[in-house]
Design a protein around this motif. Structure first.
Motif, PDB file in Angstrom:
ATOM      1  N   ASN A  18      41.390  47.631  25.939  1.00 17.47           N
ATOM      2  CA  ASN A  18      40.461  46.517  26.128  1.00 17.47           C
ATOM      3  C   ASN A  18      41.204  45.240  26.493  1.00 17.47           C
ATOM      4  OD1 ASN A  18      38.101  47.977  25.621  1.00 17.47           O
ATOM      5  ND2 ASN A  18      38.263  47.672  23.406  1.00 17.47           N
ATOM      6  N   VAL A  19      42.380  45.043  25.868  1.00 20.77           N
ATOM      7  CA  VAL A  19      43.192  43.873  26.212  1.00 20.77           C
ATOM      8  C   VAL A  19      43.634  43.953  27.667  1.00 20.77           C
ATOM      9  CG1 VAL A  19      45.373  42.678  25.756  1.00 20.77           C
ATOM     10  CG2 VAL A  19      43.968  43.486  23.843  1.00 20.77           C
ATOM     11  N   GLN A  20      44.027  45.152  28.110  1.00 22.08           N
ATOM     12  CA  GLN A  20      44.412  45.329  29.509  1.00 22.08           C
ATOM     13  C   GLN A  20      43.284  44.925  30.445  1.00 22.08           C
ATOM     14  OE1 GLN A  20      46.122  49.491  29.872  1.00 22.08           O
ATOM     15  NE2 GLN A  20      47.463  48.322  31.219  1.00 22.08           N
ATOM     16  N   LYS A  21      42.073  45.385  30.140  1.00 26.10           N
ATOM     17  CA  LYS A  21      40.933  45.075  30.997  1.00 26.10           C
ATOM     18  C   LYS A  21      40.686  43.575  31.050  1.00 26.10           C
ATOM     19  CE  LYS A  21      38.630  49.480  30.085  1.00 26.10           C
ATOM     20  NZ  LYS A  21      37.446  50.141  29.464  1.00 26.10           N
ATOM     21  N   GLU A  22      40.892  42.891  29.921  1.00 26.91           N
ATOM     22  CA  GLU A  22      40.677  41.451  29.887  1.00 26.91           C
ATOM     23  C   GLU A  22      41.702  40.713  30.742  1.00 26.91           C
ATOM     24  OE1 GLU A  22      40.809  40.508  25.769  1.00 26.91           O
ATOM     25  OE2 GLU A  22      38.898  41.490  25.301  1.00 26.91           O
ATOM     26  N   PHE A  23      42.902  41.290  30.900  1.00 28.13           N
ATOM     27  CA  PHE A  23      43.933  40.650  31.705  1.00 28.13           C
ATOM     28  C   PHE A  23      43.694  40.853  33.196  1.00 28.13           C
ATOM     29  CE2 PHE A  23      46.310  39.800  27.954  1.00 28.13           C
ATOM     30  CZ  PHE A  23      47.313  38.903  28.296  1.00 28.13           C
ATOM     31  N   MET A  24      42.862  41.822  33.544  1.00 32.49           N
ATOM     32  CA  MET A  24      42.563  42.062  34.952  1.00 32.49           C
ATOM     33  C   MET A  24      41.323  41.273  35.347  1.00 32.49           C
ATOM     34  SD  MET A  24      43.455  46.099  35.532  1.00 32.49           S
ATOM     35  CE  MET A  24      42.573  46.722  34.107  1.00 32.49           C
ATOM     36  N   SER A  25      41.364  40.664  36.539  1.00 32.72           N
ATOM     37  CA  SER A  25      40.238  39.852  36.966  1.00 32.72           C
ATOM     38  C   SER A  25      39.035  40.718  37.294  1.00 32.72           C
ATOM     39  CB  SER A  25      40.627  39.043  38.211  1.00 32.72           C
ATOM     40  OG  SER A  25      40.849  39.922  39.308  1.00 32.72           O
ATOM     41  N   ASP A  52      44.244  42.781  40.417  1.00 33.07           N
ATOM     42  CA  ASP A  52      43.744  41.414  40.266  1.00 33.07           C
ATOM     43  C   ASP A  52      43.043  41.023  41.565  1.00 33.07           C
ATOM     44  OD1 ASP A  52      44.244  38.651  38.580  1.00 33.07           O
ATOM     45  OD2 ASP A  52      44.254  38.299  40.749  1.00 33.07           O
ATOM     46  N   ILE A  53      41.834  40.486  41.431  1.00 31.28           N
ATOM     47  CA  ILE A  53      41.086  39.950  42.570  1.00 31.28           C
ATOM     48  C   ILE A  53      40.674  38.538  42.179  1.00 31.28           C
ATOM     49  CG2 ILE A  53      39.133  40.250  44.141  1.00 31.28           C
ATOM     50  CD1 ILE A  53      38.991  43.183  43.212  1.00 31.28           C
ATOM     51  N   THR A  54      41.228  37.541  42.855  1.00 29.96           N
ATOM     52  CA  THR A  54      41.000  36.153  42.459  1.00 29.96           C
ATOM     53  C   THR A  54      40.677  35.305  43.686  1.00 29.96           C
ATOM     54  OG1 THR A  54      42.471  36.301  40.543  1.00 29.96           O
ATOM     55  CG2 THR A  54      42.031  34.102  41.413  1.00 29.96           C
ATOM     56  N   GLN A  55      39.617  34.525  43.598  1.00 28.79           N
ATOM     57  CA  GLN A  55      39.299  33.589  44.669  1.00 28.79           C
ATOM     58  C   GLN A  55      40.160  32.349  44.507  1.00 28.79           C
ATOM     59  OE1 GLN A  55      35.130  32.878  45.268  1.00 28.79           O
ATOM     60  NE2 GLN A  55      35.470  31.384  46.915  1.00 28.79           N
ATOM     61  N   ASP A 245      47.514  57.605  36.662  1.00 24.46           N
ATOM     62  CA  ASP A 245      46.544  56.520  36.712  1.00 24.46           C
ATOM     63  C   ASP A 245      46.053  56.348  38.145  1.00 24.46           C
ATOM     64  OD1 ASP A 245      47.082  55.921  33.983  1.00 24.46           O
ATOM     65  OD2 ASP A 245      48.860  54.796  34.593  1.00 24.46           O
ATOM     66  N   LEU A 246      44.779  56.047  38.296  1.00 21.47           N
ATOM     67  CA  LEU A 246      44.189  55.852  39.613  1.00 21.47           C
ATOM     68  C   LEU A 246      43.562  54.464  39.678  1.00 21.47           C
ATOM     69  CD1 LEU A 246      42.392  59.297  40.110  1.00 21.47           C
ATOM     70  CD2 LEU A 246      44.600  58.594  41.051  1.00 21.47           C
ATOM     71  N   THR A 247      44.018  53.658  40.621  1.00 19.50           N
ATOM     72  CA  THR A 247      43.490  52.310  40.785  1.00 19.50           C
ATOM     73  C   THR A 247      43.309  52.038  42.269  1.00 19.50           C
ATOM     74  OG1 THR A 247      44.658  51.565  38.807  1.00 19.50           O
ATOM     75  CG2 THR A 247      43.872  49.867  40.304  1.00 19.50           C
ATOM     76  N   MET A 248      42.191  51.391  42.618  1.00 18.74           N
ATOM     77  CA  MET A 248      41.913  51.116  44.023  1.00 18.74           C
ATOM     78  C   MET A 248      41.126  49.817  44.142  1.00 18.74           C
ATOM     79  SD  MET A 248      39.983  53.583  46.832  1.00 18.74           S
ATOM     80  CE  MET A 248      41.323  54.790  46.876  1.00 18.74           C
ATOM     81  N   ILE A 249      41.447  49.038  45.158  1.00 20.58           N
ATOM     82  CA  ILE A 249      40.703  47.834  45.509  1.00 20.58           C
ATOM     83  C   ILE A 249      40.109  48.042  46.899  1.00 20.58           C
ATOM     84  CG2 ILE A 249      40.869  45.373  46.059  1.00 20.58           C
ATOM     85  CD1 ILE A 249      43.176  45.173  44.086  1.00 20.58           C
ATOM     86  N   CYS A 250      38.846  47.665  47.040  1.00 18.87           N
ATOM     87  CA  CYS A 250      38.169  47.796  48.330  1.00 18.87           C
ATOM     88  C   CYS A 250      37.719  46.416  48.804  1.00 18.87           C
ATOM     89  CB  CYS A 250      36.961  48.720  48.213  1.00 18.87           C
ATOM     90  SG  CYS A 250      35.996  48.883  49.742  1.00 18.87           S
TER      91      CYS A 250
END
Length: 264
Positions: A18-25, A52-55, A245-250
């Motif tokens: 849960n802490v990890q998820k909070e650190f990701m935008s 991380d996805i940040t405007q 682990d599988l991670t993807m940004i679209c």
């Protein structure tokens, strides 16, 4: 008892996740018609992958993905350190301008080398800044799998990571490139593991690997939610329990209406 210890360990791992998820935008809202989404599927409770996805301002959005070498708690802690380093260096302290992708990777490389101790720590990463107004992407990679750019009516394009692995040598250079995206283009940034989750890592001479072809097909289906379809596929195949682990940004540049898509 051993059972009680195992239950306590599981609870602590879930808290760490849960802490990890909070650190990701979280995903940003559409910017000038450009949409962003993410997929995060840890192989266990915690993950060595971070995104991380940040405007950055009214026109620019930064996208970042990192994969710490290894698995479990140690990889998860390393990934979180990279995310904190990213957040601390996103803007130039002297000018206030946002930091270039090449410089961001240099900061991450230095942070790993400074904290290596007696045990070498490595990671791959990719960072891009997208101007949602002009549809220009400036990106750089560090030993990371190539990003996939899918264009309607064209063969997929691989944006290679020209920089070396993070945490190996001081003064490494991480070249950056700029590319213009067109109406309806889709960009996928992803961690390793998809070569087996969406393919078999095989390919014929002159052809793209099967997992890249699969990702391109998902992008071309016409659905507005590429990652939702990929996640559904993963959950309904034998790959639902991944070995990695599988991670993807679209990122989709100004989605084309269905009638224009068919015409293309």
């Amino acid at each position: 008892s051993i059972q009680d210890d195992l239950i306590l360990l599981q609870e602590e791992l879930e808290i760490a996740a849960n802490v990890q998820k909070e650190f990701m935008s979280t995903e940003v809202q559409d910017v000038h018609g450009v949409s962003f989404s993410s997929l995060w599927k840890p192989a266990s409770v915690v993950s060595g992958d971070m995104y991380d996805i940040t405007q950055l301002d009214e026109d620019h959005v930064a996208i970042f993905i990192a994969d710490a070498i290894g698995h479990g708690i140690s990889a998860a802690m390393l990934a979180m350190m990279l995310t904190r380093t990213l957040a601390a260096n996103r803007y130039d302290s002297s000018t206030g301008n946002f930091t270039s992708p090449s410089s961001i990777l240099t900061h991450l490389n230095c942070a790993l080398l400074e904290r290596s101790g007696d045990c070498a720590r490595f990671a791959t990463a990719a960072y891009g800044i997208f101007n949602c107004k002009t549809n220009q992407l400036t990106y750089a990679g560090a030993g990371h799998p190539p990003s996939l750019l899918s264009r309607i009516g064209h063969s997929p394009i691989l944006l290679e990571s020209e920089g070396p692995l993070l945490g190996v040598f001081e003064n490494d250079v991480f070249p950056q490139q700029t590319i213009s995206l067109s109406l309806g283009d889709t960009l996928l940034m992803y961690s390793d593991g998809f070569e087996f989750a969406l393919g078999d890592n095989s390919y014929a001479e002159g052809e793209l690997p099967t997992h890249v072809q699969s990702m391109h097909e998902f992008c071309m289906e016409g659905s507005s939610d590429v990652l939702k379809n990929i996640n559904t596929y993963l959950n309904h195949t034998n790959n639902s329990v991944a070995d990695d682990d599988l991670t993807m940004i679209c990122m989709r540049a100004k989605t084309i209406p269905g009638t224009l898509r068919l015409a293309a």
